[in-house]
Design a protein around this motif. Structure first.
Motif, PDB file in Angstrom:
ATOM      1  N   ILE A  84       0.826  -1.219   0.000  1.00  0.00           N
ATOM      2  CA  ILE A  84       0.000   0.000   0.000  1.00  0.00           C
ATOM      3  C   ILE A  84       0.863   1.274   0.000  1.00  0.00           C
ATOM      4  CG2 ILE A  84      -0.279   0.244   2.529  1.00  0.00           C
ATOM      5  CD1 ILE A  84      -3.319   0.763   1.808  1.00  0.00           C
ATOM      6  N   LEU A  87       1.751   2.266  -3.442  1.00  0.00           N
ATOM      7  CA  LEU A  87       0.510   2.550  -4.164  1.00  0.00           C
ATOM      8  C   LEU A  87      -0.022   3.945  -3.809  1.00  0.00           C
ATOM      9  CD1 LEU A  87      -0.961   0.640  -6.063  1.00  0.00           C
ATOM     10  CD2 LEU A  87      -2.509   0.093  -4.225  1.00  0.00           C
ATOM     11  N   LEU A  88      -0.104   4.217  -2.497  1.00  0.00           N
ATOM     12  CA  LEU A  88      -0.661   5.506  -2.064  1.00  0.00           C
ATOM     13  C   LEU A  88       0.320   6.657  -2.251  1.00  0.00           C
ATOM     14  CD1 LEU A  88      -2.747   4.552   1.106  1.00  0.00           C
ATOM     15  CD2 LEU A  88      -3.524   4.861  -1.238  1.00  0.00           C
ATOM     16  N   ALA A  89       1.584   6.324  -2.526  1.00  0.00           N
ATOM     17  CA  ALA A  89       2.542   7.393  -2.826  1.00  0.00           C
ATOM     18  C   ALA A  89       2.354   7.896  -4.261  1.00  0.00           C
ATOM     19  CB  ALA A  89       3.969   6.879  -2.637  1.00  0.00           C
ATOM     20  N   PRO A  91      -0.150   9.238  -7.541  1.00  0.00           N
ATOM     21  CA  PRO A  91      -1.241  10.230  -7.537  1.00  0.00           C
ATOM     22  C   PRO A  91      -2.638   9.592  -7.552  1.00  0.00           C
ATOM     23  CG  PRO A  91      -0.169  10.159  -9.669  1.00  0.00           C
ATOM     24  CD  PRO A  91       0.608   9.247  -8.783  1.00  0.00           C
ATOM     25  N   ILE A  92      -2.947   8.881  -6.483  1.00  0.00           N
ATOM     26  CA  ILE A  92      -4.302   8.335  -6.333  1.00  0.00           C
ATOM     27  C   ILE A  92      -4.788   8.667  -4.921  1.00  0.00           C
ATOM     28  CG2 ILE A  92      -4.014   6.422  -7.961  1.00  0.00           C
ATOM     29  CD1 ILE A  92      -3.824   4.622  -5.390  1.00  0.00           C
ATOM     30  N   SER A  93      -6.092   8.850  -4.791  1.00  0.00           N
ATOM     31  CA  SER A  93      -6.632   9.134  -3.466  1.00  0.00           C
ATOM     32  C   SER A  93      -6.974   7.801  -2.800  1.00  0.00           C
ATOM     33  CB  SER A  93      -7.881   9.999  -3.586  1.00  0.00           C
ATOM     34  OG  SER A  93      -8.901   9.244  -4.204  1.00  0.00           O
ATOM     35  N   ARG A  94      -7.193   7.835  -1.510  1.00  0.00           N
ATOM     36  CA  ARG A  94      -7.539   6.606  -0.789  1.00  0.00           C
ATOM     37  C   ARG A  94      -8.922   6.104  -1.207  1.00  0.00           C
ATOM     38  NH1 ARG A  94      -4.521   6.843   5.076  1.00  0.00           N
ATOM     39  NH2 ARG A  94      -2.561   7.626   4.264  1.00  0.00           N
ATOM     40  N   ARG A 251      -9.332   7.338   5.179  1.00  0.00           N
ATOM     41  CA  ARG A 251      -8.687   8.577   4.714  1.00  0.00           C
ATOM     42  C   ARG A 251      -7.610   9.091   5.661  1.00  0.00           C
ATOM     43  NH1 ARG A 251     -13.056  12.699   2.921  1.00  0.00           N
ATOM     44  NH2 ARG A 251     -13.597  11.028   1.500  1.00  0.00           N
ATOM     45  N   ARG A 252      -7.845   8.963   6.972  1.00  0.00           N
ATOM     46  CA  ARG A 252      -6.899   9.539   7.933  1.00  0.00           C
ATOM     47  C   ARG A 252      -6.072   8.473   8.639  1.00  0.00           C
ATOM     48  NH1 ARG A 252      -5.411  14.444   7.132  1.00  0.00           N
ATOM     49  NH2 ARG A 252      -4.706  14.574   9.281  1.00  0.00           N
ATOM     50  N   ARG A 253      -6.046   7.289   8.058  1.00  0.00           N
ATOM     51  CA  ARG A 253      -5.328   6.195   8.709  1.00  0.00           C
ATOM     52  C   ARG A 253      -3.816   6.301   8.464  1.00  0.00           C
ATOM     53  NH1 ARG A 253      -6.938  -0.153   8.673  1.00  0.00           N
ATOM     54  NH2 ARG A 253      -5.031  -0.867   9.622  1.00  0.00           N
TER      55      ARG A 253
ATOM     56  N   PHE B  64       0.023  10.825   9.135  1.00  0.00           N
ATOM     57  CA  PHE B  64      -0.319  12.249   9.173  1.00  0.00           C
ATOM     58  C   PHE B  64       0.338  12.933  10.367  1.00  0.00           C
ATOM     59  CE2 PHE B  64      -3.533  10.231   6.627  1.00  0.00           C
ATOM     60  CZ  PHE B  64      -3.620  11.089   5.548  1.00  0.00           C
ATOM     61  N   LEU B  80      -2.320  15.807  -5.685  1.00  0.00           N
ATOM     62  CA  LEU B  80      -2.133  14.690  -6.623  1.00  0.00           C
ATOM     63  C   LEU B  80      -1.138  15.082  -7.717  1.00  0.00           C
ATOM     64  CD1 LEU B  80      -5.748  13.208  -7.068  1.00  0.00           C
ATOM     65  CD2 LEU B  80      -3.929  12.431  -5.553  1.00  0.00           C
ATOM     66  N   LYS B  83       2.211  14.605  -6.243  1.00  0.00           N
ATOM     67  CA  LYS B  83       2.495  13.160  -6.139  1.00  0.00           C
ATOM     68  C   LYS B  83       2.960  12.585  -7.479  1.00  0.00           C
ATOM     69  CE  LYS B  83      -0.283  10.964  -2.514  1.00  0.00           C
ATOM     70  NZ  LYS B  83      -1.472  10.115  -2.329  1.00  0.00           N
ATOM     71  N   TYR B 108       2.865   0.632 -12.162  1.00  0.00           N
ATOM     72  CA  TYR B 108       3.194   1.887 -11.473  1.00  0.00           C
ATOM     73  C   TYR B 108       3.280   3.064 -12.442  1.00  0.00           C
ATOM     74  CZ  TYR B 108       3.578  -0.311  -6.995  1.00  0.00           C
ATOM     75  OH  TYR B 108       3.256  -0.961  -5.830  1.00  0.00           O
TER      76      TYR B 108
END
Lengths: 256, 313
Positions: A84, A87-89, A91-94, A251-253, B64, B80, B83, B108
């Motif tokens: 993950i 993946l989350l790094a 340009p995709i949102s959660r 989202r805030r995890r 965060f 984004l 990113k 990717y």
């Protein structure tokens, strides 16, 4: 937006398709559907109906097992294996990630369910079953329920470990099919506590019987298009609510 | 992005974790400030548990922060768009085992949204060759060794030609050849204008590669500045080699602590008719400095923005 969801969905589809667990579950489903034929032989007069009835139930159960078992590790495996992070790094949102995972698994379930439906259709064709549009309606119901179960499992998966996710999802599945009975007991109960808890449960869990048209092809019953449409909106609304809640929690995890 | 804007600016980053059940507060980052400039290679050093990976996760919103401001390419926060310009290799290279090397890079690349189609395939093949995995491109990653995973991980971080690359322990698990290759790749990438920020335990690699260093200790930043400024600041003195007139075949040497003593020693040798052969500045290795920072609280090194680093006693 949709490009990223599609790319994640395609990868999830590929991931599940290349996983041995799927084949174990799919073989179980095929055996269950084939068993319908053997079970049908037990009846002297109504073996066609018995075979069809058990065949649809087999597809329904296989689809639910697939949704719950694979859905329970869909996100947790990404976190555990730390895939993950890369993946989350990107340009995709959660939210896109959650949607992609759900869509990918739904793609697999669609393929497996259609495969099982084809096997059942071949079996039924061999025993002079009278096919109608209801065969498709019954399968459509199974698929909407699968979408709802995937959404439900993903939702539980955001705060529970895979084992507990399976427990919660299976409980919701059972409860969702017994909501009409629960309603009956709640109405008849003398206990105020049971009435409150039962009432809350009925509102907290989707009524999965709303998608049950599996008797229609067996007994040649009429299903009104309006009923299918209402059920479709009901299923989509529940899925949307569950996926939105999943996305909000996710989202805030922190991934540590 | 204006050309003068730093690629990344971090101000007052703080992060506290709360343990499950007992709800204890564990401060992971107390105050982290630094910046990364375009085309520069910046090393991120610190002992285990110093907060390197937590900082990197906060930079990428994988965790965060409680407080602090992060600015990418002159704009606040991680959009984004920002990113899409960043490449990342995590600390442990666990990737999708079901994908082949080529599929993995293409996946990717597609996610980045910057490259697709024939270009993406060509770029993936080019990178497989660059990380010496062209022979394994059609094999699933589950059959890759740790070193191969590390190299394919670096390739995925670069697949979309990012402007900024964050590499968490990129040399870990690599043999000397592999480390040399990765160093060369990092140099090449930086030469093309990409800023590189990498954390490492391998100080000789950081010393060789990095123009700038950020050092953290127990969640606090203890140094930010040029690598050579740091090495010069913590120098050991000068080493003088000379020959005396009495015994010209013997090369003598002596270390002096500072410039004043260096002049005194040179004058003394010349006065006796001796010949100075060589004067070398003796610098501590980054490893020695790192050990000093890591274990001696009295010798905290600090540097303020735009100033030379100095030893704070």
């Amino acid at each position: 937006m949709f490009q990223s969801v599609y790319v994640i969905a395609r990868n999830t589809f590929r991931e599940v398709i290349r996983d041995r667990i799927l084949y174990g579950l799919a073989v179980f489903g095929v055996m269950l559907v084939m068993f319908a034929l053997a079970l049908g032989q037990l009846s002297f007069s109504d073996h066609v109906r018995l075979t069809a009835n058990f065949g649809f139930t087999a597809i329904h159960i296989s689809s639910a097992i697939l949704s719950i078992f694979i859905g329970s590790t869909l996100v947790s495996r990404e976190i555990e294996k730390q895939t993950i992070l890369t993946l989350l790094a990107r340009p995709i949102s959660r939210t896109q990630f959650i949607l992609g995972k759900a869509m990918g698994l739904m793609g697999v379930i669609l393929c497996v369910d259609l495969g099982l439906a084809l096997i059942l259709a071949l079996i039924l064709a061999g025993i002079d079953f009278e096919f109608s549009v209801n065969f498709g309606v019954a399968m459509f119901g199974v698929l909407i329920e699968a979408l709802l179960l995937v959404s439900l499992t993903l939702f539980y998966g955001t705060f529970a470990k895979p084992f507990m996710t399976v427990v919660f999802s299976a409980a919701s599945f059972l409860l969702g099919h017994w909501i009409s009975s629960l309603d009956f007991f709640v109405e008849k109960s003398q206990s105020e506590g049971f009435r409150i808890v039962g009432g809350l449960l009925m509102r907290a869990v989707p009524n999965l019987e709303a998608f049950n048209w599996r008797s229609a092809p067996v007994y040649n019953l009429q299903v009104a298009p309006g009923e299918v449409l209402v059920a479709l909106f009901y299923g989509l609304a529940w899925s949307l609510i569950l996926l939105s809640a999943t996305s909000i929690i996710f989202r805030r995890r922190d991934f540590v | 992005m204006s050309s003068s804007a730093p690629v990344l600016q971090v101000r007052g980053l703080k992060k506290t974790f709360i343990t499950p059940f007992r709800r204890l507060r564990v401060p992971a980052l107390k105050k982290i400030d630094f910046q990364i400039n375009a085309g520069e290679i910046t090393g991120f050093l610190g002992a285990n548990g110093a907060g390197k990976t937590t900082t990197i996760k906060c930079l990428l919103e994988l965790a965060f922060p409680d407080e602090g401001e992060i600015t990418y390419f002159g704009q606040k926060g991680l959009s984004l768009e920002a990113k899409a310009r960043i490449g990342f290799l995590p600390e442990r290279p666990y990737f999708y085992e079901h994908l082949t090397g080529l599929e993995f890079l293409q996946f990717y690349g597609q996610l980045s949204g910057r490259i697709r189609g024939v270009d993406l395939r060509r770029r993936a093949e080019e990178l497989l060759e660059r990380v010496k995995l062209q022979h394994a491109g059609t094999r699933p990653l589950r059959g890759y060794s740790k070193g191969m995973l590390q190299r394919i991980g670096i390739a995925q971080a670069l697949i979309h030609r990012p402007d900024f690359v964050i590499l968490d322990e990129p040399m870990t698990g690599l043999d000397p050849d592999g480390r040399f290759e990765v160093r060369e790749i990092i140099r090449e990438v930086a030469k093309q204008g990409t800023a590189v920020f990498f954390s490492s335990h391998l100080l000789p690699d950081a010393e060789q590669l990095c123009r700038r260093l950020v050092i953290v200790k127990k969640g606090e930043m203890v140094f930010e500045g040029g690598t050579h400024e740091l090495l010069d600041q913590v120098q050991r003195g000068w080493l003088i080699h000379w020959r005396s007139p009495e015994n010209p075949n013997e090369l003598k040497s002596e270390t002096v602590a500072d410039l004043v003593n260096l002049q005194v020693q040179i004058d003394a040798v010349r006065k006796r008719g001796g010949q100075i052969e060589d004067v070398t500045r003796v610098r501590a290795s980054l490893e020695e400095i790192f050990m000093k920072i890591g274990f001696e609280d009295s010798a905290l090194l600090k540097s303020q923005q735009g100033r030379s680093p100095e030893v704070v006693r």
